[in-house]
Design an enzyme around this catalytic site. Sequence first.
Site, short mmCIF file in Angstrom:
data_model
loop_
_atom_site.label_atom_id
_atom_site.label_comp_id
_atom_site.label_asym_id
_atom_site.label_seq_id
_atom_site.Cartn_x
_atom_site.Cartn_y
_atom_site.Cartn_z
N ARG A 237 0.85 -1.26 0.11
CA ARG A 237 0.10 -0.29 0.01
C ARG A 237 0.93 1.36 -0.03
O ARG A 237 1.92 1.04 0.52
CB ARG A 237 -0.86 0.13 1.09
CG ARG A 237 -2.11 -0.94 1.38
CD ARG A 237 -3.21 -0.38 0.24
NE ARG A 237 -4.18 -1.46 0.27
CZ ARG A 237 -4.57 -2.54 -0.56
NH1 ARG A 237 -3.49 -2.84 -1.24
NH2 ARG A 237 -5.68 -3.37 -0.14
N GLU A 266 -4.40 7.61 -4.18
CA GLU A 266 -4.76 6.90 -5.35
C GLU A 266 -6.24 7.49 -6.01
O GLU A 266 -7.19 7.50 -5.24
CB GLU A 266 -4.91 5.54 -5.31
CG GLU A 266 -3.43 5.05 -4.94
CD GLU A 266 -3.60 3.49 -4.62
OE1 GLU A 266 -4.45 2.98 -4.97
OE2 GLU A 266 -2.57 2.95 -4.30
N HIS A 285 -2.00 0.88 -9.51
CA HIS A 285 -2.68 -0.16 -8.55
C HIS A 285 -3.52 -1.30 -9.26
O HIS A 285 -4.72 -1.22 -9.15
CB HIS A 285 -3.53 0.57 -7.26
CG HIS A 285 -3.89 -0.30 -6.32
ND1 HIS A 285 -3.92 0.23 -5.00
CD2 HIS A 285 -3.81 -1.75 -6.04
CE1 HIS A 285 -4.21 -0.78 -4.14
NE2 HIS A 285 -4.16 -1.94 -4.85
N1 LIG Z 1 -0.84 -4.21 -5.56
C1 LIG Z 1 -1.79 -4.72 -5.28
O1 LIG Z 1 -2.76 -4.74 -6.41
C2 LIG Z 1 -1.93 -5.73 -4.19
C3 LIG Z 1 -1.68 -5.35 -2.99
N2 LIG Z 1 -1.99 -6.08 -1.85
C4 LIG Z 1 -1.19 -5.92 -0.60
O2 LIG Z 1 -0.48 -7.21 -0.42
C5 LIG Z 1 -0.65 -7.29 0.92
C6 LIG Z 1 -0.18 -8.74 1.43
O3 LIG Z 1 -1.26 -9.53 0.84
P1 LIG Z 1 -1.08 -11.19 1.23
O4 LIG Z 1 0.43 -11.76 0.92
O5 LIG Z 1 -2.24 -11.85 0.82
O6 LIG Z 1 -1.05 -11.14 2.92
P2 LIG Z 1 -0.27 -12.27 3.88
O7 LIG Z 1 -1.03 -11.89 5.11
O8 LIG Z 1 -0.54 -13.56 3.33
O9 LIG Z 1 1.13 -11.57 4.26
C7 LIG Z 1 1.57 -10.85 4.69
C8 LIG Z 1 2.96 -10.96 5.19
O10 LIG Z 1 3.37 -9.42 5.84
C9 LIG Z 1 4.05 -9.90 6.94
N3 LIG Z 1 4.11 -8.71 7.85
C10 LIG Z 1 2.87 -8.36 8.48
N4 LIG Z 1 3.19 -7.31 9.34
C11 LIG Z 1 4.42 -7.20 9.24
C12 LIG Z 1 5.49 -6.23 9.70
N5 LIG Z 1 5.20 -5.23 10.49
N6 LIG Z 1 6.79 -6.22 9.46
C13 LIG Z 1 7.24 -7.42 8.58
N7 LIG Z 1 6.31 -8.27 8.03
C14 LIG Z 1 5.16 -8.20 8.35
C15 LIG Z 1 3.39 -11.37 7.68
O11 LIG Z 1 4.26 -11.99 8.42
P3 LIG Z 1 4.26 -11.81 9.87
O12 LIG Z 1 2.78 -12.08 10.56
O13 LIG Z 1 5.31 -12.97 10.45
O14 LIG Z 1 4.90 -10.52 10.07
C16 LIG Z 1 2.82 -11.93 6.44
O15 LIG Z 1 3.94 -12.88 5.92
C17 LIG Z 1 -2.10 -6.96 1.24
O16 LIG Z 1 -2.35 -6.61 2.79
C18 LIG Z 1 -2.39 -5.66 0.54
O17 LIG Z 1 -2.23 -4.55 1.10
C19 LIG Z 1 -2.60 -7.31 -2.03
C20 LIG Z 1 -3.31 -7.80 -3.42
C21 LIG Z 1 -3.05 -6.89 -4.53
O1 LIG Z 2 -4.72 -4.19 -3.35
C1 LIG Z 2 -5.43 -5.05 -3.89
C2 LIG Z 2 -6.10 -6.00 -2.66
O2 LIG Z 2 -6.51 -7.25 -3.06
O3 LIG Z 2 -5.56 -5.87 -1.57
#
Ligand SMILES: NC(=O)C1=CN([C@@H]2O[C@H](COP(=O)(O)OP(=O)(O)OC[C@H]3O[C@@H](n4cnc5c(N)ncnc54)[C@H](OP(=O)(O)O)[C@@H]3O)[C@@H](O)[C@H]2O)C=CC1
Ligand SMILES: O=CC(=O)O
Length: 320
Positions: A237, A266, A285
């Site tokens: 984000r 955005e 995005h």
């Molecule tokens: N650009 C786009 O179009 C899109 C963007 N996104 C963004 O991607 C994000 C991630 O999605 P997704 O992979 O499904 O989520 P997940 O919850 O599967 O993965 C997120 C990871 O981030 C880690 N994390 C959380 N907080 C922290 C922190 N403070 N420091 C370091 N690591 C951290 C978590 O590990 P741990 O808990 O061990 O810290 C976890 O492994 C979404 O929340 C969204 O904001 C998603 C889809 C599309």
């Molecule tokens: O940014 C997209 C999402 O699925 O989160």
Amino acid sequence: MKPKALVYSKLPEEVVDYVKEHCEVSSFDAPDNTSGSPFMEALKESEGLLGSGLKVDAAFLDRAPRLRIVSNVSVGYDNLNIPELSSRGIMATNTPGVLNDTVADTIFGLLVATARRMPELDRYVRNGQWKESRDQDIFGIDVHHKTLGIIGLGGIGEKIVQRARFGFDMDVIYHNRSRNPKLEEHYGAVYRTLDELLAEADFVCLMTPLTPETRGMISEREFKLMKKTAIFINGSRGATVDEEALVEALRSGTIRAAGLDVYVQEPLPEHHPLTALDNAVLLPHIGSATQETRLEMAWTAARNLVAGLKGETPANLIQA
Ligand SMILES: NC(=O)C1=CN([C@@H]2O[C@H](COP(=O)(O)OP(=O)(O)OC[C@H]3O[C@@H](n4cnc5c(N)ncnc54)[C@H](OP(=O)(O)O)[C@@H]3O)[C@@H](O)[C@H]2O)C=CC1
Ligand SMILES: O=CC(=O)O
């Protein structure tokens, strides 16, 4: 009597038809928060909310007294105030998993496009700058065999790492709050503290959710820790990054380049400083935006909504 649902984003017709089988639907292409608007009138009666990106906080919920479930058509849910929803007994759901490969394709594509300067070279060809030889000042850098540092190795991160490790022979280092031994073993991913990762990675890829902890986590200090040759990729984000510090890092050569899919504001304003920088590759995005995946996300969210309104536990209930 069917429960009342409010759909506030453009969704595929077949998905809206499915919701209509189970609910009385008021449908809008976009929300209109002005008092007395048809959207706000429909909200007063709605038990379910389906769409993406709407900010749902205490003030909004005060105007939705019958709400029982908010179903996001996205995996990220930083638009929702989860403690506030749960204190009112309202469920919230998202769409994890179904978009992982698509987002990983986008983010890895962005990484390659940034390293190899593809958008800039596209402009070079169109502007008639391609004459005889191609000077080395338009060359990019290799991706293969470099080190990818991923911050936020979760569902999407794993698919990015898969492409890096098995497609591009990259070394992978990662930083999460907790270690993931399964992914360490499967991809040879090596855990690093945040500062170690920033100093070691050739490509720094940010894929965390936006939370109070991650807001502004990459700022001036962090850019200065990166290699001067580093490429920064943000697919999380916009607000996880201090955008002014990013612009300065790109202008001053603190880092080589950035590939971005997300921004603090955005759509990105027309004359935003990032748009003037050739070493920034900018996407609107669009991480999950393929026809197939957006359809799958809409189905997932619609099923979550209907399950919640039937009194069942939705598959993707967000835990407070
Ligand atoms: N650009 C786009 O179009 C899109 C963007 N996104 C963004 O991607 C994000 C991630 O999605 P997704 O992979 O499904 O989520 P997940 O919850 O599967 O993965 C997120 C990871 O981030 C880690 N994390 C959380 N907080 C922290 C922190 N403070 N420091 C370091 N690591 C951290 C978590 O590990 P741990 O808990 O061990 O810290 C976890 O492994 C979404 O929340 C969204 O904001 C998603 C889809 C599309
Ligand atoms: O940014 C997209 C999402 O699925 O989160």
